[in-house]
Design an enzyme around this catalytic site. Structure first.
Site, mmCIF file in Angstrom:
data_model
loop_
_atom_site.group_PDB
_atom_site.id
_atom_site.type_symbol
_atom_site.label_atom_id
_atom_site.label_comp_id
_atom_site.label_asym_id
_atom_site.label_seq_id
_atom_site.Cartn_x
_atom_site.Cartn_y
_atom_site.Cartn_z
ATOM 1 N N SER A 47 6.757 -0.950 -4.536
ATOM 2 C CA SER A 47 7.237 -1.564 -5.776
ATOM 3 C C SER A 47 7.520 -0.475 -6.807
ATOM 4 O O SER A 47 8.579 -0.468 -7.440
ATOM 5 C CB SER A 47 6.244 -2.601 -6.295
ATOM 6 O OG SER A 47 4.980 -2.030 -6.526
ATOM 7 N N GLY A 82 0.779 -1.245 0.000
ATOM 8 C CA GLY A 82 0.000 0.000 0.000
ATOM 9 C C GLY A 82 0.804 1.285 0.000
ATOM 10 O O GLY A 82 0.245 2.367 -0.116
ATOM 11 N N ASP A 85 0.971 4.654 -9.283
ATOM 12 C CA ASP A 85 2.081 4.581 -8.315
ATOM 13 C C ASP A 85 3.392 5.052 -8.937
ATOM 14 O O ASP A 85 4.128 5.830 -8.330
ATOM 15 C CB ASP A 85 2.266 3.143 -7.811
ATOM 16 C CG ASP A 85 1.184 2.732 -6.837
ATOM 17 O OD1 ASP A 85 0.171 3.437 -6.751
ATOM 18 O OD2 ASP A 85 1.366 1.700 -6.173
HETATM 19 O O1 PMV Z 1 -1.716 -1.267 -3.093
HETATM 20 P P1 PMV Z 1 -1.127 -0.191 -3.932
HETATM 21 O O2 PMV Z 1 -0.667 0.977 -3.127
HETATM 22 O O3 PMV Z 1 -0.084 -0.663 -4.900
HETATM 23 O O4 PMV Z 1 -2.283 0.454 -4.837
HETATM 24 C C1 PMV Z 1 -2.997 -0.281 -5.815
HETATM 25 C C2 PMV Z 1 -3.988 0.634 -6.452
HETATM 26 C C3 PMV Z 1 -5.027 -0.051 -7.347
HETATM 27 O O5 PMV Z 1 -5.876 0.987 -7.835
HETATM 28 C C4 PMV Z 1 -5.876 -1.044 -6.563
HETATM 29 C C5 PMV Z 1 -4.387 -0.767 -8.528
HETATM 30 C C6 PMV Z 1 -3.769 0.152 -9.566
HETATM 31 O O6 PMV Z 1 -3.032 -0.374 -10.425
HETATM 32 O O7 PMV Z 1 -4.046 1.363 -9.574
#
Ligand code: PMV
Length: 320
Positions: free
Chosen positions: A102, A98, A145
């Site tokens: 990565s 979260g 991200d």
């Molecule tokens: O768990 P995190 O922080 O990598 O966030 C994933 C976010 C999602 O919307 C669920 C997937 C994405 O690719 O945006």
């Protein structure tokens, strides 16, 4: 020796909905992953991963990390079999579910290789390589991200569903505000949870379309609330976003416990941030006093809490 960094992030609005082309609001954090690349006598490449971690995170992600590194090398045209090198990972971002760990590492590695091999890549190209690296972790990432990891700041982000570069712009934030993140300590699989949400969309298209419609109105209001420092309104909208996330089944017992603690200790709003089913909760706690009260209550209940400030400029303060 080449070096590079990538910021951690917190998604304030729109995880999951961003996958389907709706805008999301993300903020980079002050904490980052730093990568260093050094040429060696070989053979091949070595990885020395010294990042701080949530227990078990690195082991759990090892296979995905290997796939990610292959993607990065091939996208950059570097071949460690011909030009052996070592990658070292460090920095103050704790590798956990979260936090964008990565993506932060993919971007840091892309920057460090770009530096060492004098490739002269633009920020946009680094972002595209970060995206290729992210694919190793979960098949079809939205790209939110890696974009936050490259550019920093508070961004309104939208994925191009045709596969082109994403659309994003800075959110004009005037006044810094505090947040607290609570860590469930559970590492969730983004690929699996995104897959489960996709199934809901396929099996109940009208229900899902209704959720997306509600979210679209909500995120427009959230952008205005951040820009005008309307904190009560922002908190209310975070709670509304949480309700939509609950409806698509991405909450968990631990997340609900953290949300309850935040609310009981004066947070103006709280929601899941990131994949859900584990990972992190984010609470809106403007002012250091409110932030400390919520963070201490979370710690007293036996969870880890991270204090951060969201503000103008590329780096918000604190984080993990
Ligand atoms: O768990 P995190 O922080 O990598 O966030 C994933 C976010 C999602 O919307 C669920 C997937 C994405 O690719 O945006």
């Amino acid at each position: 020796m080449g070096t590079g960094h990538g910021y951690g992030k917190v998604i304030l609005f729109g995880e999951h909905f961003v996958v389907y082309g709706l805008p999301a609001i993300v903020s980079a954090l002050g904490s980052r992953t730093v990568a260093t690349v050094e040429r060696t006598g070989g053979p091949g490449f070595e990885l020395a991963d010294h990042r701080l971690e949530s227990p078990g995170y690195k082991k759990e992600k090892f296979a995905e990390q290997s796939a990610s590194l292959e993607n990065i090398f091939s996208a950059m045209g570097v071949d460690p079999r011909q030009t052996p090198f070592r990658i070292m990972l460090g920095g103050d971002l704790v590798a956990a579910s979260g936090v964008g760990a990565s993506a932060a590492s993919c971007v840091a590695i892309a920057r460090a290789l770009n530096d060492e091999f004098r490739l002269g890549l633009s920020e946009e190209e680094i972002n595209a390589i970060g995206y290729e690296g992210e694919k190793g972790y979960h098949g079809t990432p939205s790209g939110i991200d890696n974009t936050a990891a490259v550019y920093g700041g508070v961004l309104r982000f939208r994925r191009d569903l045709q596969g082109g570069p994403p659309f994003f712009e800075p959110v004009r934030i005037r006044q810094t505000f505090e947040i607290v993140e609570g860590d469930t300590g559970v590492t969730a699989s983004t690929q699996q949870v995104v897959g489960d949400v996709r199934r809901i969309r396929e099996e109940q298209p009208e229900f899902f379309a209704g959720i997306l419609l509600s979210y679209e109105k909500l995120v427009a209001a959230a952008t205005r609330a951040i820009e005008s420092s309307g904190m009560e309104e922002l908190g209310r909208l975070m709670n509304e976003n949480l309700d939509l996330l609950r409806k698509i089944g991405v909450s968990s017992r631990e997340l609900e416990t953290l949300i309850e603690i935040a609310g009981a200790n004066g947070a103006l709003g709280a929601k899941i941030t990131g994949t859900g089913r584990g990972g992190l909760m984010v609470a809106l706690t403007p002012g250091k006093k409110s932030q400390e009260k919520v963070a201490l209550a979370i710690e007293k209940a036996g969870f880890r809490a991270f204090r951060a400030s969201i503000g103008p400029g590329p780096e918000s303060q604190g984080g993990r």
